[in-house]
Write an enzyme that holds these catalytic residues in place. Structure first.
Site, PDB file in Angstrom:
ATOM      1  N   HIS A  65       9.260   9.079  -0.568  1.00 48.81           N
ATOM      2  CA  HIS A  65       7.869   8.910  -0.171  1.00 48.81           C
ATOM      3  C   HIS A  65       7.004   8.775  -1.420  1.00 48.81           C
ATOM      4  CE1 HIS A  65       8.255  10.679   4.172  1.00 48.81           C
ATOM      5  NE2 HIS A  65       9.049   9.653   3.943  1.00 48.81           N
ATOM      6  N   GLU A  84       4.544  10.468  -2.660  1.00 48.66           N
ATOM      7  CA  GLU A  84       4.352  11.676  -3.460  1.00 48.66           C
ATOM      8  C   GLU A  84       5.599  11.977  -4.299  1.00 48.66           C
ATOM      9  OE1 GLU A  84       2.485  12.647   0.639  1.00 48.66           O
ATOM     10  OE2 GLU A  84       3.939  11.242  -0.211  1.00 48.66           O
ATOM     11  N   ALA A  88      -2.632 -38.278  12.128  1.00 45.05           N
ATOM     12  CA  ALA A  88      -2.052 -39.034  13.241  1.00 45.05           C
ATOM     13  C   ALA A  88      -0.635 -39.514  12.941  1.00 45.05           C
ATOM     14  CB  ALA A  88      -2.950 -40.223  13.576  1.00 45.05           C
ATOM     15  N   ALA A 128       0.276 -21.321  20.787  1.00 42.94           N
ATOM     16  CA  ALA A 128      -0.363 -21.246  22.101  1.00 42.94           C
ATOM     17  C   ALA A 128       0.383 -20.304  23.031  1.00 42.94           C
ATOM     18  CB  ALA A 128      -0.448 -22.641  22.723  1.00 42.94           C
TER      19      ALA A 128
END
Length: 345
Positions: A46, A48, A159, A269
């Site tokens: 961790h 610490e 396009a 979508a």
């Protein structure tokens, strides 16, 4: 504390379902930095413990500034409270309490050992850092960030199908920075077949980071063996489904916490319609195409009153870093959560 927050957000650190981003700075009485540390992923020390290891014999009498209340339980690693007490830390300042009941109780343990504890410093900024963790745990699925790049008229390609590059160099570098905060890159088979993306995280010099997110491709079509997403640069998983919920369920079962959705308009979508987008990162380039591929496919919206309206959380102008390019604008938007844009029939 801001330095601890920056450490917690270190890019390239894999965070899975039950893992938090945490940073720690050890200061002497004059406010000078003695050592720093951050949580580098599941099973690693961790923050610490990492800072204490870096400080070695210099930790006694210091103030530990931590983004999260030190844990008081034994999991993959030992309790941070005991490590701080054993090292002789005099004072602990943390941003927010640990809401996980298994790990909570650190403040009480430290105070019982005679350590001064201060809580709540920059708590709002720390809370923003842990939003991914909170949503993932609450929804029991990975947090989804949808990234898109579009022109002023909402086109992601011209396009003739050309799309490199709608966004500028600064936007692409920013995208890699955000990719590095996720543990999974997700696209559809269509994107892989058409664009052949590498889907890795690279720095400003286009060098790959040492730790790469998982590359996930969803869809039922087979992929040619020569697609770059199947190379050895990072791990890749094929999700044989077109259902966003099923794809996220499979990733959650693999311990994934944060998905970076970079698929095409159809896949985007599908996630929006299903209410499965938690954050949107949109890069807008300052030009028009007038025709071409829309940045998102049909959302089933028939009238303005039904519009999908995420909240604007941040707007930044990304100045060009290459001569001749124009600025891009980055929007970060947040849908209501839990999603109020329920899937439309």
């Amino acid at each position: 504390m801001r330095r601890a927050l920056a450490l917690a957000a270190t890019p390239g650190v894999p965070m899975v379902a039950d893992t938090r981003r945490v940073g720690c700075v050890l200061l002497d009485d004059a406010g000078r930095t003695i050592a720093e540390g951050f949580h580098a992923g599941p099973g690693t020390p961790h923050a610490e413990a990492a800072a204490l290891a870096a400080a070695a014999d210099s930790a006694a009498g210091t103030t530990a500034v931590v983004t999260l209340e030190p844990c008081d339980h034994t999991g993959r690693t030992g309790p941070c409270t005991q490590a701080l007490i054993a090292a002789g830390v005099r004072r602990v300042v943390f941003a927010e309490p640990d809401a996980n009941p298994t790990a909570a109780g650190g403040q009480a343990r430290l105070e019982a050992a005679g350590i001064e504890v201060v809580s709540g410093l920059l708590a709002d900024e720390a809370a923003a850092l842990k939003r991914v963790y909170d949503v993932a745990r609450a929804e029991q699925r990975p947090f989804v960030t949808w990234k898109l790049a579009a022109t002023l008229d909402g086109r992601s390609a011209a396009a003739d199908g050309t799309s490199r590059w709608v966004s500028g160099t600064a936007a692409r570098r920013d995208t890699h920075r955000l990719r590095a905060l996720c543990d999974t890159m997700l696209v559809g088979t269509g994107t892989v077949l058409v664009d052949d993306p590498l889907l890795t995280v690279r720095d400003a010099e286009d060098r790959p980071l040492a730790v790469q997110p998982l590359r996930a491709v969803m869809g039922r079509r087979d992929l040619p063996a020569d697609r770059r997403v199947l190379n050895s640069d990072a791990q890749t998983v094929l999700l044989r489904t077109r259902d966003p919920r099923e794809a996220l369920a499979q990733l959650w079962a693999r311990g994934r916490q944060h998905v970076f959705l970079e698929g095409g308009p159809t896949l985007a979508a599908a996630f929006v319609r299903a209410g499965l987008v938690d954050e949107i990162v949109c890069y807008v380039a300052p030009f028009f195409l007038g025709a071409g591929l829309s940045s998102v496919a049909d959302l089933g919206i028939g009238t303005l009153a039904e519009a999908f309206r995420p909240r604007v959380a941040d707007v930044v102008v990304l100045e060009p870093v290459v001569e001749g390019e124009e600025p891009n604008v980055r929007f970060i938007l947040t849908p209501q959560h839990p999603a109020d844009h329920q899937e439309r029939e």
